[in-house]
Scaffold this active site. Structure first.
Site, short mmCIF file in Angstrom:
data_model
loop_
_atom_site.label_atom_id
_atom_site.label_comp_id
_atom_site.label_asym_id
_atom_site.label_seq_id
_atom_site.Cartn_x
_atom_site.Cartn_y
_atom_site.Cartn_z
N SER A 95 0.80 -1.22 0.00
CA SER A 95 0.00 0.00 0.00
C SER A 95 0.83 1.27 0.00
O SER A 95 0.31 2.34 -0.33
CB SER A 95 -0.95 0.01 1.21
N ASP A 116 -2.08 8.58 7.83
CA ASP A 116 -3.05 7.73 8.50
C ASP A 116 -2.31 6.79 9.44
O ASP A 116 -1.13 6.99 9.70
CB ASP A 116 -3.93 7.00 7.48
N HIS A 175 0.59 5.04 6.88
CA HIS A 175 1.26 5.57 5.69
C HIS A 175 1.75 7.00 5.87
O HIS A 175 1.08 7.81 6.53
CB HIS A 175 0.31 5.51 4.50
#
Length: 366
Positions: free
Chosen positions: A36, A330, A333
């Protein structure tokens, strides 16, 4: 008037220097593998619990698009700097076809890992073996489009970026509840050895498929992300969770050795080791000097001391007023502002950031 002239001359000098640098870089395509941290929307096209196609993700990009940040990924920024007119698209997007693939594709997937079992908690995800399978399809499409000799040459000159492994800890070895059981059955050293052995096969397979210039990005200080601070009950905001960081350092030490080994054993390989751990650690330790005001909490926060217990998503969330002041977007990340710093140091950094050469030097090499 003289000041304006001097300022204009200075700006023109910078532009000319950048033009000379870019003209010396030969990079026809950009191929991206990972999780991600580098994903740009593949999970939008599969049934998965790991998605970022909803607000407030992408708030500074203009829209949610599958990127797990407020803006761009590190590779987005590197691609822009290298002169790519468009961001490298997700492989699974229907529009990533035809001549588009001659400029590369992004195979990264949220929840993906080195091991195929990693990320099962998200149901759908594309692990590293599957990402390479997809690249093999792309390679065949390129051969069909321009012929084998031209395809081999294109891949030889292209940039390959690989960033994966964090989920093998965060969504596998360190998953709450099962952690203690797994640690008793498989000690950390053994688990890391399993990861490196599998990763060796994967990187070698990419080489056999034509990759020559490859940036292998290590695991960052995962014990410092807001989520790990939360689940490890880190009370001191100046501290990180130490055990996850120990695992990351153990993996990174063996990864550095692996990159050296592959460069030695694979003729023509130019693999570089990108030290994201050191770069992010430096950003966190010296956050004020980088212009940040918060180094430990999520800008897009939900619940918890650091706003990191629940992923940034469609449920009620609070978004910080100035994203550029937060190291983390977040619970997991970095923000676009952090990614800018990381990208710059991978492009131009010294051997403590990326070795044996930086990205610009890698692409300038014959």
């Amino acid at each position: 008037m003289g000041g304006v002239f001097l300022e204009g001359t200075f700006i023109l000098g910078i532009i000319f220097a950048l033009w000379r640098m870019c003209s010396a870089i030969d990079c026809p395509a950009n191929f991206v593998f990972g999780d991600s941290l580098l994903e740009v929307g593949n999970n939008n096209h599969i049934p998965s619990l790991s998605k970022a196609d909803y607000p407030p993700n992408g708030i500074d990009f203009g829209r949610p698009n599958g990127r797990y940040t407020n803006g761009r990924t590190v590779i987005d920024i590197i691609g822009q700097t290298l002169g790519f007119k468009e961001f490298t698209p997700p492989y699974l997007a229907p529009t990533t076809a035809g001549s588009v693939i001659l400029r590369g594709a992004n195979y990264a997937s949220g929840g993906g890992g080195i091991l195929n079992e990693t990320g099962k908690i998200y149901v759908g995800r594309i692990n590293m073996d599957a990402q390479i399978d997809y690249f093999a399809n792309t390679r065949q499409d390129i051969i069909s489009s321009i012929g084998l000799p031209a395809a081999v040459e294109l891949l030889r000159r292209s940039l390959f970026s690989v960033e994966i492994g964090s989920n093998d800890f965060l969504s596998n070895y360190l998953v709450p509840v099962i952690t203690e059981v797994k640690r008793k059955l498989i000690p950390p050293e053994t688990f890391v050895g399993i990861l490196i052995a599998r990763f060796r096969l994967q990187l070698t397979r990419l080489y056999k498929l034509g990759a020559r210039k490859m940036v292998v990005i290590n695991i960052g200080p995962i014990g410092c992300i807001p989520f790990e601070r939360e689940v490890n009950l880190v009370a001191d905001p100046d501290l990180c969770a130490e055990f996850p960081n120990q695992l990351a350092r153990l993996f990174n030490a063996k990864l550095r050795t692996l990159v050296t080994e592959l460069n030695k054993n694979l003729p023509g390989a130019r693999f570089v080791y990108a030290n994201a751990y050191s770069i992010v650690e430096d950003i966190i330790d010296n956050y004020i000097s980088y212009g940040f005001e918060n180094r430990n909490s999520a800008c897009c926060s939900t619940v918890g001391r650091y706003g990191g217990l629940i992923a940034c998503g469609p449920q009620p969330t609070m978004v910080c007023e100035d994203r550029s002041k937060y190291v983390f977007w977040d619970p997991y990340h970095p923000s676009d502002a952090s990614n800018m710093i990381i990208a710059r140091r991978l492009l131009y950094g010294n051997s403590s950031d990326i070795s044996p050469m930086n990205v610009v030097q890698l692409l300038q090499a014959s």
